[in-house]
Design a protein around this motif. Structure first.
Motif, PDB file in Angstrom:
ATOM      1  N   ALA A 544    -181.397 -18.213  66.461  1.00 48.14           N
ATOM      2  CA  ALA A 544    -182.449 -17.687  65.582  1.00 48.14           C
ATOM      3  C   ALA A 544    -183.642 -17.220  66.400  1.00 48.14           C
ATOM      4  O   ALA A 544    -184.197 -16.134  66.158  1.00 48.14           O
ATOM      5  N   VAL A 545    -184.027 -18.004  67.387  1.00 47.63           N
ATOM      6  CA  VAL A 545    -185.184 -17.664  68.210  1.00 47.63           C
ATOM      7  C   VAL A 545    -184.877 -16.471  69.116  1.00 47.63           C
ATOM      8  O   VAL A 545    -185.689 -15.532  69.248  1.00 47.63           O
ATOM      9  N   LEU A 546    -183.715 -16.477  69.754  1.00 50.71           N
ATOM     10  CA  LEU A 546    -183.355 -15.409  70.693  1.00 50.71           C
ATOM     11  C   LEU A 546    -183.148 -14.085  69.973  1.00 50.71           C
ATOM     12  O   LEU A 546    -183.528 -13.018  70.487  1.00 50.71           O
ATOM     13  N   ASN A 547    -182.529 -14.121  68.792  1.00 46.74           N
ATOM     14  CA  ASN A 547    -182.360 -12.888  68.023  1.00 46.74           C
ATOM     15  C   ASN A 547    -183.711 -12.314  67.604  1.00 46.74           C
ATOM     16  O   ASN A 547    -183.909 -11.090  67.606  1.00 46.74           O
ATOM     17  N   ARG A 548    -184.635 -13.189  67.247  1.00 47.02           N
ATOM     18  CA  ARG A 548    -185.991 -12.728  66.911  1.00 47.02           C
ATOM     19  C   ARG A 548    -186.633 -12.019  68.096  1.00 47.02           C
ATOM     20  O   ARG A 548    -187.259 -10.971  67.947  1.00 47.02           O
ATOM     21  N   CYS A 549    -186.437 -12.572  69.291  1.00 48.99           N
ATOM     22  CA  CYS A 549    -187.001 -11.955  70.492  1.00 48.99           C
ATOM     23  C   CYS A 549    -186.386 -10.578  70.735  1.00 48.99           C
ATOM     24  O   CYS A 549    -187.097  -9.592  70.939  1.00 48.99           O
ATOM     25  N   ALA A 550    -185.049 -10.506  70.705  1.00 46.58           N
ATOM     26  CA  ALA A 550    -184.365  -9.246  71.008  1.00 46.58           C
ATOM     27  C   ALA A 550    -184.620  -8.181  69.950  1.00 46.58           C
ATOM     28  O   ALA A 550    -184.721  -6.989  70.258  1.00 46.58           O
ATOM     29  N   GLU A 551    -184.712  -8.599  68.682  1.00 46.49           N
ATOM     30  CA  GLU A 551    -184.915  -7.626  67.603  1.00 46.49           C
ATOM     31  C   GLU A 551    -186.370  -7.161  67.512  1.00 46.49           C
ATOM     32  O   GLU A 551    -186.638  -6.014  67.187  1.00 46.49           O
ATOM     33  N   THR A 552    -187.315  -8.063  67.802  1.00 59.16           N
ATOM     34  CA  THR A 552    -188.731  -7.700  67.716  1.00 59.16           C
ATOM     35  C   THR A 552    -189.178  -6.911  68.930  1.00 59.16           C
ATOM     36  O   THR A 552    -190.018  -6.012  68.829  1.00 59.16           O
ATOM     37  N   TYR A 553    -188.606  -7.230  70.083  1.00 62.36           N
ATOM     38  CA  TYR A 553    -189.012  -6.572  71.336  1.00 62.36           C
ATOM     39  C   TYR A 553    -187.768  -6.037  72.054  1.00 62.36           C
ATOM     40  O   TYR A 553    -187.412  -6.495  73.142  1.00 62.36           O
ATOM     41  N   PRO A 554    -187.064  -5.079  71.449  1.00 59.89           N
ATOM     42  CA  PRO A 554    -185.756  -4.669  71.995  1.00 59.89           C
ATOM     43  C   PRO A 554    -185.818  -4.078  73.396  1.00 59.89           C
ATOM     44  O   PRO A 554    -184.838  -4.143  74.131  1.00 59.89           O
ATOM     45  N   ARG A 555    -186.954  -3.499  73.790  1.00 50.63           N
ATOM     46  CA  ARG A 555    -187.035  -2.866  75.106  1.00 50.63           C
ATOM     47  C   ARG A 555    -187.944  -3.620  76.071  1.00 50.63           C
ATOM     48  O   ARG A 555    -188.220  -3.138  77.166  1.00 50.63           O
ATOM     49  N   HIS A 556    -188.391  -4.767  75.662  1.00 51.35           N
ATOM     50  CA  HIS A 556    -189.185  -5.603  76.568  1.00 51.35           C
ATOM     51  C   HIS A 556    -188.251  -6.158  77.651  1.00 51.35           C
ATOM     52  O   HIS A 556    -187.104  -6.500  77.362  1.00 51.35           O
ATOM     53  N   PRO A 557    -188.713  -6.270  78.902  1.00 55.06           N
ATOM     54  CA  PRO A 557    -187.825  -6.786  79.962  1.00 55.06           C
ATOM     55  C   PRO A 557    -187.189  -8.128  79.637  1.00 55.06           C
ATOM     56  O   PRO A 557    -186.042  -8.384  80.017  1.00 55.06           O
ATOM     57  N   ILE A 558    -187.892  -8.995  78.924  1.00 57.67           N
ATOM     58  CA  ILE A 558    -187.350 -10.315  78.627  1.00 57.67           C
ATOM     59  C   ILE A 558    -186.272 -10.250  77.560  1.00 57.67           C
ATOM     60  O   ILE A 558    -185.480 -11.187  77.405  1.00 57.67           O
ATOM     61  N   ALA A 559    -186.197  -9.129  76.816  1.00 59.57           N
ATOM     62  CA  ALA A 559    -185.193  -9.009  75.757  1.00 59.57           C
ATOM     63  C   ALA A 559    -183.781  -9.034  76.329  1.00 59.57           C
ATOM     64  O   ALA A 559    -182.846  -9.518  75.678  1.00 59.57           O
ATOM     65  N   TYR A 560    -183.619  -8.527  77.556  1.00 55.67           N
ATOM     66  CA  TYR A 560    -182.292  -8.560  78.177  1.00 55.67           C
ATOM     67  C   TYR A 560    -181.843 -10.002  78.402  1.00 55.67           C
ATOM     68  O   TYR A 560    -180.688 -10.351  78.162  1.00 55.67           O
ATOM     69  N   ARG A 561    -182.782 -10.805  78.864  1.00 52.99           N
ATOM     70  CA  ARG A 561    -182.459 -12.217  79.061  1.00 52.99           C
ATOM     71  C   ARG A 561    -182.165 -12.895  77.726  1.00 52.99           C
ATOM     72  O   ARG A 561    -181.259 -13.734  77.622  1.00 52.99           O
ATOM     73  N   ALA A 562    -182.910 -12.521  76.703  1.00 50.11           N
ATOM     74  CA  ALA A 562    -182.700 -13.112  75.384  1.00 50.11           C
ATOM     75  C   ALA A 562    -181.305 -12.768  74.855  1.00 50.11           C
ATOM     76  O   ALA A 562    -180.606 -13.627  74.305  1.00 50.11           O
ATOM     77  N   ARG A 563    -180.887 -11.505  75.024  1.00 48.57           N
ATOM     78  CA  ARG A 563    -179.553 -11.122  74.554  1.00 48.57           C
ATOM     79  C   ARG A 563    -178.471 -11.872  75.342  1.00 48.57           C
ATOM     80  O   ARG A 563    -177.452 -12.294  74.785  1.00 48.57           O
ATOM     81  N   LEU A 564    -178.692 -12.022  76.646  1.00 48.09           N
ATOM     82  CA  LEU A 564    -177.725 -12.746  77.462  1.00 48.09           C
ATOM     83  C   LEU A 564    -177.611 -14.197  77.001  1.00 48.09           C
ATOM     84  O   LEU A 564    -176.504 -14.728  76.824  1.00 48.09           O
ATOM     85  N   LEU A 565    -178.748 -14.833  76.790  1.00 44.22           N
ATOM     86  CA  LEU A 565    -178.733 -16.226  76.326  1.00 44.22           C
ATOM     87  C   LEU A 565    -178.112 -16.335  74.933  1.00 44.22           C
ATOM     88  O   LEU A 565    -177.365 -17.279  74.642  1.00 44.22           O
ATOM     89  N   ALA A 566    -178.419 -15.374  74.072  1.00 45.58           N
ATOM     90  CA  ALA A 566    -177.842 -15.386  72.727  1.00 45.58           C
ATOM     91  C   ALA A 566    -176.318 -15.255  72.796  1.00 45.58           C
ATOM     92  O   ALA A 566    -175.585 -15.884  72.011  1.00 45.58           O
ATOM     93  N   SER A 567    -175.835 -14.457  73.736  1.00 45.23           N
ATOM     94  CA  SER A 567    -174.377 -14.320  73.871  1.00 45.23           C
ATOM     95  C   SER A 567    -173.747 -15.645  74.284  1.00 45.23           C
ATOM     96  O   SER A 567    -172.647 -15.984  73.839  1.00 45.23           O
ATOM     97  N   LEU A 568    -174.456 -16.416  75.115  1.00 52.28           N
ATOM     98  CA  LEU A 568    -173.931 -17.730  75.504  1.00 52.28           C
ATOM     99  C   LEU A 568    -173.887 -18.670  74.306  1.00 52.28           C
ATOM    100  O   LEU A 568    -172.938 -19.456  74.154  1.00 52.28           O
ATOM    101  N   ALA A 569    -174.917 -18.598  73.464  1.00 56.94           N
ATOM    102  CA  ALA A 569    -174.916 -19.417  72.252  1.00 56.94           C
ATOM    103  C   ALA A 569    -173.763 -19.025  71.336  1.00 56.94           C
ATOM    104  O   ALA A 569    -173.095 -19.893  70.742  1.00 56.94           O
ATOM    105  N   LEU A 570    -173.518 -17.737  71.209  1.00 52.67           N
ATOM    106  CA  LEU A 570    -172.417 -17.265  70.369  1.00 52.67           C
ATOM    107  C   LEU A 570    -171.070 -17.708  70.946  1.00 52.67           C
ATOM    108  O   LEU A 570    -170.149 -18.054  70.196  1.00 52.67           O
ATOM    109  N   MET A 571    -170.962 -17.695  72.256  1.00 52.55           N
ATOM    110  CA  MET A 571    -169.720 -18.159  72.874  1.00 52.55           C
ATOM    111  C   MET A 571    -169.491 -19.633  72.577  1.00 52.55           C
ATOM    112  O   MET A 571    -168.355 -20.057  72.353  1.00 52.55           O
TER     113      MET A 571
END
Length: 838
Positions: A544-571
């Protein structure tokens, strides 16, 4: 030195305009009946007229090529503004392939390098050099135009050299040297300096290239003297003191570089005086003679501050060598006062403190503290030619030990705590936290150079210091609650807790940061909170937190890390398609580049997701009945196995690209293991199909496909075994130890599946020899017996099973059979008894 080109990185827009030739090539992989249908469909579409044809046929590439040619022409004319704008616009054209953008990146790199050459400010110039290098590396990766390739290689190497990235500059310059021998002189000069500045330096290579540079007949006197000095420094570092002195003496007294030559002579003499072979009387005479030479030099007008500081410090060193410690101390004090902030002042302060420590310990501690306080909290890497880091640390450690041994405990404690000596409570906390962070970074660097188990201990110690920094930072934030620094203090404390694996504390402080409703700090806080929650085994909250980060700030440098971490949670939750989508976004939908760690980690993670998807499909094929007698179950299972086979092929492409790009990455060993496993599992489809075909040519084709996949698996397992076996068992990471064990058994299984039973026996025997006291060795003994039976050597099979029974009795009582084998201990007893009756 170039990077491997991506295998499937075309944007969607490019795929939509793929040429019919590319379409046909993909169609050729389908079955004969489907191929005929699709071919007829294509003919029908083409026959319907030009309007439909345009849907499939790409726009001509001539427009892009003409624009690129025009941009190069403007660059050659010196019209940098137009060339930059045009090149940037070309990069937005998604209708061309990955490699065709190499020219535009080349143009941007050359322009940026030219601007760096014109920059007077050193930090700004190095920043521009680094940007230029990144453009040119991307051009090299994609493919530079052949007519510009050698200039591009040289420019890339020079940009990396000028930016201080000497480790990366060397391969580029070496390649340029091969392709552009006409510029060998300039390239040799750059290589000489780069090799000398590597960590650790490669002095032999530096000296060789420097000699080749000096052999050029076209050098000016100043150029020759500059690199003669470099030869002297290299020889001094090699401890070739006689050769170093001869090189430096070649610089004449009227040379602009003569003052630097005298300074280097002094350094050479100091090194010679430190040699145990030197006779004391001769050393004193030589030191006095050098002092006279230095005094004459320092009396000259127009000397630089650097030469003045070095000369004054050398005078002090030679006083000390002659035993005149009082005059030496006075000289060091003068250098400290007159050249504050220089390397020489730092060295003089430490040397002065060392001299007076015995008689005046408190005064010495004051001097040590001045240096330590000045360096505290600095983010810059320690660098001092007079006192290298190792010697600096040794002198401080010796001082603390010496004070304690002589009973000056208060002084010893004060020196040990020097960086946190308070000016105020807040200043004390800030200093303490800064020291803890510096200590943690130092330990992390140290751990990277150590082997197991020392590295794990050092890493744990580093994490402890990060957590201590977090505690101090949180206290500091409380004290500065009403100030502007409060949000920054909170954010820093949360980050410290995260880096120290104090995830409960990190989560709590990140929530405090988010409560401040600072949009500037929100992206990092969301990503940090998500990582903390994920580490606390709370994947739903983390998502929930990581998706909020990636969706609110899709092009922020930290969004890449958020998507990566979210993928680990999904795995973790088994949602592999969703994880794959996030990772693909990171790799292909935004502006992240292969130089980024997040891009690297996303590529490895994508390979893992694809591998897991393939494994799940293969497992489903067994569940629906691919191995059962019923025809319906076999058909459904075979369909799923075909999907699994395709997924393993996708995983292979991704994992191979990841390993080729980042062969030394932490994930590379696990990726290599999954590559081997993918080959082994990919062999299962042709094996299953063999049972359903009768045509001899089809049988031969399927058999060849199976053998090729299994051989690739054997080769990959063997490489991993060799890599990991080179380490001592005690130095292997837990994951590496597990992979090594699996490789031994899986290699033997693959040989067994290839019906190479003699080789399989040898491979299983290697596994039993290494793991003879572990339960998993029983599996190997059973397989060895099976190999002997296949070879008709039944007596040897029975002897092997008898040996397995003996091994079973010797396995320690607390061994975990369920975790490493398919049977419990008693079940193994029953199985071995039954097998011996066959």
């Amino acid at each position: 030195m170039g990077k491997a080109k991506p295998t499937s990185h075309k944007p969607a827009a490019a795929d939509a305009h793929a040429a019919p030739a590319g379409l046909l090539s993909r169609l050729l992989g389908t079955g004969r009946r489907r191929l005929i249908k699709l071919a007829c469909l294509l003919v029908a579409i083409i026959g319907c007229g030009g309007a439909l044809t345009l849907v499939f046929w790409p726009a001509p590439q001539a427009t892009y090529a003409q624009k690129l040619e025009q941009t190069f022409a403007e660059l050659d004319k010196g019209n940098r503004a137009f060339a930059r704008q045009s090149a940037a616009k070309l990069l937005t054209d998604g209708s061309v392939s990955y490699s065709e953008h190499g020219g535009a990146y080349y143009i941007l790199g050359i322009i940026t390098l030219q601007e760096a050459d014109e920059q007077i400010n050193l930090p700004k110039r190095q920043m521009l050099d680094l940007v230029a290098a990144r453009y040119l590396e991307e051009a090299h990766s994609r493919g530079m135009p052949e007519t510009r390739r050698r200039e591009g290689l040289f420019a890339m190497g020079r940009a990396l050299h000028d930016a201080g990235r000497h480790g990366r500059s060397v391969p580029a310059l070496q390649e340029a040297l091969q392709e552009w021998p006409e510029e060998a002189t300039r390239i040799h000069a750059l290589l000489a300096e780069s090799y000398s500045r590597l960590q650790p330096p490669k002095l032999a290579e530096a000296l060789e290239h420097n000699q080749q540079y000096l052999a050029s007949p076209t050098l000016s006197n100043e150029e020759r003297d500059t690199n003669t000095l470099l030869s002297g420094r290299i020889l001094l570092a090699q401890k070739s003191l006689r050769e170093a002195e001869l090189a430096v003496r070649a610089i004449s007294g009227d040379s602009p570089l003569y003052p630097e030559a005298v300074i280097l002579q002094g350094k050479i003499l100091l090194k010679a005086l430190a040699s145990p072979d030197d006779r004391p009387d001769e050393g004193i005479t030589a030191a006095a003679a050098m002092q006279d030479q230095l005094r004459k030099l320092l009396a000259r007008d127009g000397l630089t501050v650097s030469v003045l500081a070095q000369g004054q410090l050398l005078l002090g060193r030679f006083y000390e060598e002659q035993g005149d410690t009082r005059t030496a101390a006075s000289q060091y004090d003068a250098v400290r006062r007159n050249f504050f902030g220089t390397q020489e002042a730092t060295a003089a302060t430490i040397l002065h403190a060392d001299l007076i420590r015995t008689e005046h310990p408190q005064d010495a501690v004051v001097l040590y503290k001045r240096v330590l306080t000045h360096l505290a909290g600095s983010e810059e890497e320690y660098a001092n030619d007079w006192l290298p880091a190792e010697e600096f640390r040794e002198r401080i450690s010796v001082a603390i030990d010496d004070l304690a041994e002589r009973g000056h405990f208060a002084d010893a404690v004060e020196l040990a705590d020097a960086l946190v000596a308070p000016v105020s409570v807040m200043a004390k906390l800030e200093r303490q936290a800064s020291i803890q962070r510096a200590w943690a970074r130092q330990l992390e660097d140290k751990a990277q150079k150590e082997t197991m188990p020392n590295s794990s201990v050092t890493e744990a110690e580093a994490r402890q210091h990060w957590r201590e920094a977090g505690v101090l930072g949180r206290k500091l934030a409380t004290l500065r609650l009403a100030t502007r620094q409060f949000p920054d203090d909170l954010a820093r404390a949360a980050e410290d807790f995260r880096r120290g694996h104090g995830y409960e504390q990190a989560a709590a402080v990140y929530r405090e940061v988010l409560a401040q409703e600072s949009r500037e700090r929100e992206p990092e806080a969301l990503a940090g909170l998500g990582e903390a929650l994920l580490s606390l085994s709370k994947p739903d909250e983390a998502l929930a937190v990581l998706n909020r980060c990636a969706e609110t700030y899709p092009r922020h440098p930290i969004a890449y890390r958020a998507r990566l971490l979210a993928s680990l949670a999904l795995m973790e939750e088994g949602k592999l398609p969703e994880a794959k989508e996030l990772l693909s976004d990171n790799l292909y939908s935004y502006s992240l580049t292969p130089e980024s760690i997040d891009w690297r980690d996303s590529l490895f993670a994508l390979g893992t997701v694809l591998f897991r998807q393939a494994a799940e499909l293969e497992s489903k094929s067994r569940l629906v009945g691919i191995d059962r007698a019923g025809a319906e179950g076999r058909r459904e299972g075979l369909a799923l196995l075909e999907q699994a086979h395709a997924a393993f092929e996708d995983a292979l492409r991704t994992l191979v690209e990841a390993v080729e790009r980042y062969s030394d990455a932490p994930q590379a060993t696990e990726a290599r293991y999954r590559i081997a496993e993918s080959h082994r599992h990919a062999a299962k489809l042709p094996r299953k199909r063999l049972a359903n075909v009768t045509i001899q040519t089809s049988i031969a084709t399927l058999h060849r496909q199976m053998q090729e996949q299994l051989q690739a698996a054997v080769d990959a397992y063997s490489v991993l075994i060799t890599r990991l076996s080179d380490k001592e068992a005690s130095l292997l990471l837990p994951l590496e130890a597990t992979i090594l064990r699996n490789c031994y058994f899986c290699r033997a299984d693959a040989l067994f599946d290839m019906a190479r039973f003699e080789e399989a026996i040898q491979a299983y025997s290697a596994a039993t020899n290494r793991y003879q006291h572990d339960p998993e060795s029983l599996e190997a003994y059973v397989q060895i017996a099976s190999c002997y039976r296949r070879l008709g050597r039944n007596s040897e099979a029975r002897r092997t099973l008898e040996q397995a029974r003996v091994v079973l009795e010797r396995v320690r009582p607390d061994a975990d059979f369920d975790r490493t084998t398919r049977l419990a201990r008693q079940e193994w007893v029953q199985l071995l008894d039954w097998l011996r009756t066959l």
